[in-house]
Design a protein around this motif. Structure first.
Motif, PDB file in Angstrom:
ATOM      1  N   ASP A  47       0.856  -1.194   0.000  1.00  0.00           N
ATOM      2  CA  ASP A  47       0.000   0.000   0.000  1.00  0.00           C
ATOM      3  C   ASP A  47       0.891   1.243   0.000  1.00  0.00           C
ATOM      4  OD1 ASP A  47      -1.526   2.269   0.889  1.00  0.00           O
ATOM      5  OD2 ASP A  47      -3.085   0.895   1.580  1.00  0.00           O
ATOM      6  N   PRO A  48       0.890   2.047  -1.065  1.00  0.00           N
ATOM      7  CA  PRO A  48       1.808   3.187  -1.150  1.00  0.00           C
ATOM      8  C   PRO A  48       1.580   4.236  -0.060  1.00  0.00           C
ATOM      9  CG  PRO A  48       0.183   3.261  -2.920  1.00  0.00           C
ATOM     10  CD  PRO A  48       0.041   1.930  -2.268  1.00  0.00           C
ATOM     11  N   ASN A  49       0.341   4.412   0.378  1.00  0.00           N
ATOM     12  CA  ASN A  49       0.066   5.405   1.414  1.00  0.00           C
ATOM     13  C   ASN A  49       0.649   4.985   2.760  1.00  0.00           C
ATOM     14  OD1 ASN A  49      -1.427   7.151  -0.305  1.00  0.00           O
ATOM     15  ND2 ASN A  49      -3.242   5.862  -0.056  1.00  0.00           N
ATOM     16  N   ILE A  50       0.476   3.711   3.106  1.00  0.00           N
ATOM     17  CA  ILE A  50       1.040   3.219   4.365  1.00  0.00           C
ATOM     18  C   ILE A  50       2.561   3.202   4.280  1.00  0.00           C
ATOM     19  CG2 ILE A  50       1.181   1.250   5.934  1.00  0.00           C
ATOM     20  CD1 ILE A  50      -1.673   0.552   5.147  1.00  0.00           C
ATOM     21  N   ARG A  51       3.088   2.848   3.113  1.00  0.00           N
ATOM     22  CA  ARG A  51       4.532   2.839   2.918  1.00  0.00           C
ATOM     23  C   ARG A  51       5.117   4.232   3.142  1.00  0.00           C
ATOM     24  NH1 ARG A  51       4.394   0.263  -1.734  1.00  0.00           N
ATOM     25  NH2 ARG A  51       4.815   2.064  -3.081  1.00  0.00           N
ATOM     26  N   LYS A  52       4.453   5.258   2.606  1.00  0.00           N
ATOM     27  CA  LYS A  52       4.924   6.631   2.794  1.00  0.00           C
ATOM     28  C   LYS A  52       4.789   7.076   4.242  1.00  0.00           C
ATOM     29  CE  LYS A  52       3.871   8.124  -1.942  1.00  0.00           C
ATOM     30  NZ  LYS A  52       2.990   8.962  -2.786  1.00  0.00           N
ATOM     31  N   LEU A  53       3.713   6.633   4.905  1.00  0.00           N
ATOM     32  CA  LEU A  53       3.514   6.976   6.314  1.00  0.00           C
ATOM     33  C   LEU A  53       4.634   6.416   7.186  1.00  0.00           C
ATOM     34  CD1 LEU A  53       1.557   8.103   8.553  1.00  0.00           C
ATOM     35  CD2 LEU A  53       0.599   5.795   8.645  1.00  0.00           C
ATOM     36  N   ILE A  54       4.968   5.149   6.968  1.00  0.00           N
ATOM     37  CA  ILE A  54       6.046   4.520   7.741  1.00  0.00           C
ATOM     38  C   ILE A  54       7.384   5.171   7.411  1.00  0.00           C
ATOM     39  CG2 ILE A  54       7.300   2.371   8.157  1.00  0.00           C
ATOM     40  CD1 ILE A  54       4.687   0.863   7.597  1.00  0.00           C
ATOM     41  N   GLU A  55       7.602   5.457   6.138  1.00  0.00           N
ATOM     42  CA  GLU A  55       8.847   6.116   5.724  1.00  0.00           C
ATOM     43  C   GLU A  55       9.030   7.443   6.450  1.00  0.00           C
ATOM     44  OE1 GLU A  55      11.076   7.604   1.609  1.00  0.00           O
ATOM     45  OE2 GLU A  55       8.886   7.507   1.702  1.00  0.00           O
ATOM     46  N   ALA A  56       7.988   8.258   6.481  1.00  0.00           N
ATOM     47  CA  ALA A  56       8.073   9.572   7.122  1.00  0.00           C
ATOM     48  C   ALA A  56       8.329   9.436   8.621  1.00  0.00           C
ATOM     49  CB  ALA A  56       6.788  10.354   6.880  1.00  0.00           C
ATOM     50  N   ALA A  57       7.648   8.489   9.272  1.00  0.00           N
ATOM     51  CA  ALA A  57       7.838   8.289  10.710  1.00  0.00           C
ATOM     52  C   ALA A  57       9.268   7.868  11.022  1.00  0.00           C
ATOM     53  CB  ALA A  57       6.856   7.238  11.220  1.00  0.00           C
ATOM     54  N   LEU A  58       9.839   6.999  10.188  1.00  0.00           N
ATOM     55  CA  LEU A  58      11.214   6.538  10.402  1.00  0.00           C
ATOM     56  C   LEU A  58      12.216   7.664  10.163  1.00  0.00           C
ATOM     57  CD1 LEU A  58      11.007   3.030   8.703  1.00  0.00           C
ATOM     58  CD2 LEU A  58      11.128   3.506  11.157  1.00  0.00           C
ATOM     59  N   MET A  59      12.008   8.440   9.130  1.00  0.00           N
ATOM     60  CA  MET A  59      12.924   9.541   8.827  1.00  0.00           C
ATOM     61  C   MET A  59      12.906  10.595   9.927  1.00  0.00           C
ATOM     62  SD  MET A  59      12.466   9.979   4.682  1.00  0.00           S
ATOM     63  CE  MET A  59      13.709  11.264   4.587  1.00  0.00           C
ATOM     64  N   ASP A  60      11.753  10.822  10.528  1.00  0.00           N
ATOM     65  CA  ASP A  60      11.661  11.771  11.638  1.00  0.00           C
ATOM     66  C   ASP A  60      12.534  11.348  12.809  1.00  0.00           C
ATOM     67  OD1 ASP A  60       9.944  13.443  10.314  1.00  0.00           O
ATOM     68  OD2 ASP A  60       8.121  12.677  11.267  1.00  0.00           O
ATOM     69  N   GLU A  61      12.753  10.037  12.936  1.00  0.00           N
ATOM     70  CA  GLU A  61      13.586   9.505  14.028  1.00  0.00           C
ATOM     71  C   GLU A  61      15.017   9.230  13.577  1.00  0.00           C
ATOM     72  OE1 GLU A  61      12.543   9.273  17.165  1.00  0.00           O
ATOM     73  OE2 GLU A  61      10.632  10.150  16.502  1.00  0.00           O
ATOM     74  N   ARG A  62      15.368   9.724  12.396  1.00  0.00           N
ATOM     75  CA  ARG A  62      16.733   9.615  11.857  1.00  0.00           C
ATOM     76  C   ARG A  62      17.133   8.181  11.495  1.00  0.00           C
ATOM     77  NH1 ARG A  62      19.439  14.438  12.399  1.00  0.00           N
ATOM     78  NH2 ARG A  62      18.507  15.956  13.820  1.00  0.00           N
ATOM     79  N   TYR A  63      16.147   7.355  11.155  1.00  0.00           N
ATOM     80  CA  TYR A  63      16.450   6.049  10.581  1.00  0.00           C
ATOM     81  C   TYR A  63      16.497   6.188   9.062  1.00  0.00           C
ATOM     82  CZ  TYR A  63      15.182   4.142  15.156  1.00  0.00           C
ATOM     83  OH  TYR A  63      15.114   3.862  16.500  1.00  0.00           O
ATOM     84  N   ASN A  64      17.121   5.203   8.404  1.00  0.00           N
ATOM     85  CA  ASN A  64      17.195   5.199   6.948  1.00  0.00           C
ATOM     86  C   ASN A  64      16.228   4.154   6.398  1.00  0.00           C
ATOM     87  OD1 ASN A  64      18.108   5.687   4.295  1.00  0.00           O
ATOM     88  ND2 ASN A  64      19.509   3.934   4.437  1.00  0.00           N
ATOM     89  N   PRO A  65      15.024   4.568   5.966  1.00  0.00           N
ATOM     90  CA  PRO A  65      14.068   3.590   5.442  1.00  0.00           C
ATOM     91  C   PRO A  65      14.423   3.133   4.027  1.00  0.00           C
ATOM     92  CG  PRO A  65      13.115   5.797   5.378  1.00  0.00           C
ATOM     93  CD  PRO A  65      14.469   5.930   6.015  1.00  0.00           C
ATOM     94  N   ILE A  66      14.334   1.838   3.800  1.00  0.00           N
ATOM     95  CA  ILE A  66      14.534   1.249   2.479  1.00  0.00           C
ATOM     96  C   ILE A  66      13.212   0.629   2.093  1.00  0.00           C
ATOM     97  CG2 ILE A  66      15.782  -0.510   1.181  1.00  0.00           C
ATOM     98  CD1 ILE A  66      18.063  -0.093   3.292  1.00  0.00           C
ATOM     99  N   LEU A  67      12.627   1.060   0.983  1.00  0.00           N
ATOM    100  CA  LEU A  67      11.253   0.712   0.647  1.00  0.00           C
ATOM    101  C   LEU A  67      11.169  -0.414  -0.365  1.00  0.00           C
ATOM    102  CD1 LEU A  67       9.788   4.323   0.369  1.00  0.00           C
ATOM    103  CD2 LEU A  67      10.068   2.892   2.405  1.00  0.00           C
ATOM    104  N   ALA A  68      10.217  -1.312  -0.136  1.00  0.00           N
ATOM    105  CA  ALA A  68       9.934  -2.402  -1.076  1.00  0.00           C
ATOM    106  C   ALA A  68       8.422  -2.594  -1.124  1.00  0.00           C
ATOM    107  CB  ALA A  68      10.617  -3.688  -0.623  1.00  0.00           C
ATOM    108  N   CYS A  69       7.885  -2.792  -2.328  1.00  0.00           N
ATOM    109  CA  CYS A  69       6.436  -2.938  -2.451  1.00  0.00           C
ATOM    110  C   CYS A  69       6.004  -4.400  -2.448  1.00  0.00           C
ATOM    111  CB  CYS A  69       5.928  -2.229  -3.702  1.00  0.00           C
ATOM    112  SG  CYS A  69       6.522  -2.947  -5.252  1.00  0.00           S
ATOM    113  N   ASP A  70       6.958  -5.333  -2.461  1.00  0.00           N
ATOM    114  CA  ASP A  70       6.606  -6.748  -2.359  1.00  0.00           C
ATOM    115  C   ASP A  70       7.823  -7.531  -1.860  1.00  0.00           C
ATOM    116  OD1 ASP A  70       8.329  -7.238  -4.574  1.00  0.00           O
ATOM    117  OD2 ASP A  70       6.678  -6.978  -5.986  1.00  0.00           O
ATOM    118  N   SER A  71       7.637  -8.829  -1.674  1.00  0.00           N
ATOM    119  CA  SER A  71       8.693  -9.657  -1.083  1.00  0.00           C
ATOM    120  C   SER A  71       9.919  -9.776  -1.982  1.00  0.00           C
ATOM    121  CB  SER A  71       8.141 -11.051  -0.769  1.00  0.00           C
ATOM    122  OG  SER A  71       7.168 -10.977   0.254  1.00  0.00           O
ATOM    123  N   GLN A  72       9.711  -9.820  -3.275  1.00  0.00           N
ATOM    124  CA  GLN A  72      10.855  -9.946  -4.177  1.00  0.00           C
ATOM    125  C   GLN A  72      11.736  -8.709  -4.102  1.00  0.00           C
ATOM    126  OE1 GLN A  72      11.855 -12.785  -5.890  1.00  0.00           O
ATOM    127  NE2 GLN A  72      13.689 -11.473  -5.925  1.00  0.00           N
TER     128      GLN A  72
END
Length: 225
Positions: free
Chosen positions: A10-35
């Motif tokens: 889900d792109p919206n949830i993916r962006k939400l998690i990305e933003a929350a992680l970046m706010d805490e100075r983590y480096n999010p790496i995004l994937a839309c499926d298991s592969q």
């Protein structure tokens, strides 16, 4: 920065998690499926993975199981709408470390990430550090500056367990099963006796405490944060 892999279709949830992680100075790496997740893991070091369960192709259960079978031991947090006890049980059986049900609060997500990373650090280093206090799993010792105690095995394991999961409430039965074993002939009063010894031994220490939660069990509190 710590690399956190987010596997979510889900792109919206993916962006939400990305933003929350970046706010805490983590480096999010995004994937839309298991592969995409497996490809990312091959390219770079991953410190923690957050994964959905229901995804096109390989689901989160299978992804987690494959990673554990392949020897990857980084913490895995499952985030999903599936909330039955059977869903959670399956997640833990295949190797997940924690489980968060959608919709979720961003702050709770971050708190769970922090807790999982702390436990991973403890597992890797085999010690807990709280201010000037060092609790060493390999030597069964608790030290603070010039003070040093070598604890009896059961006392040490009880303290180490509680401080590995601060603020988490454990019943006497849970602690008996994990530290004394399912087939022990000791009663659960044994836990109370050992808790009393630990409190007496560290009564003057301000870095941590072991608290009784009336009607439930015990929890450890750390005062370094």
């Amino acid at each position: 920065m710590l690399n956190i892999l987010v596997v979510e279709d889900d792109p919206n949830i993916r962006k939400l998690i990305e933003a929350a992680l970046m706010d805490e100075r983590y480096n999010p790496i995004l994937a839309c499926d298991s592969q995409e997740a497996l490809d990312a893991i091959e390219r770079q070091h991953i410190d923690l993975m957050i994964t959905d369960i229901m995804m096109p192709g390989m689901d989160g259960y299978t992804l987690t199981e494959q990673l554990r079978t392949a020897g990857y031991d980084f913490p895995i947090l499952m985030v999903t709408v599936r909330e039955t006890i059977n869903d959670k049980r399956k997640g833990f059986v295949v190797g997940a470390d924690d489980y968060l049900v959608k919709p979720f609060d961003e702050e709770e997500l971050i708190l769970r990430v922090i807790a999982l990373l702390r436990r991973a650090k403890i597992a890797n280093e085999r010690k807990i550090t709280i201010g000037n206090v060092i609790i060493s799993y390999d030597t069964l010792t608790v030290s603070r500056n010039s003070e040093r105690f070598t604890l009896p095995n059961k006392e040490f394991m009880l303290l180490y367990k509680l401080l590995s999961y601060p603020e988490t409430i454990f019943t006497r039965i849970q602690l008996m099963d994990e530290i004394w074993g399912y087939d022990t002939e000791s009663g659960d009063h044994t836990v109370s006796v050992h808790i009393g010894r630990l409190r007496e031994r560290f009564s003057g220490w301000t870095e941590f405490s072991i608290e009784t939660v009336r009607g439930l069990g015990y929890k450890a509190v750390r005062y370094d944060e």
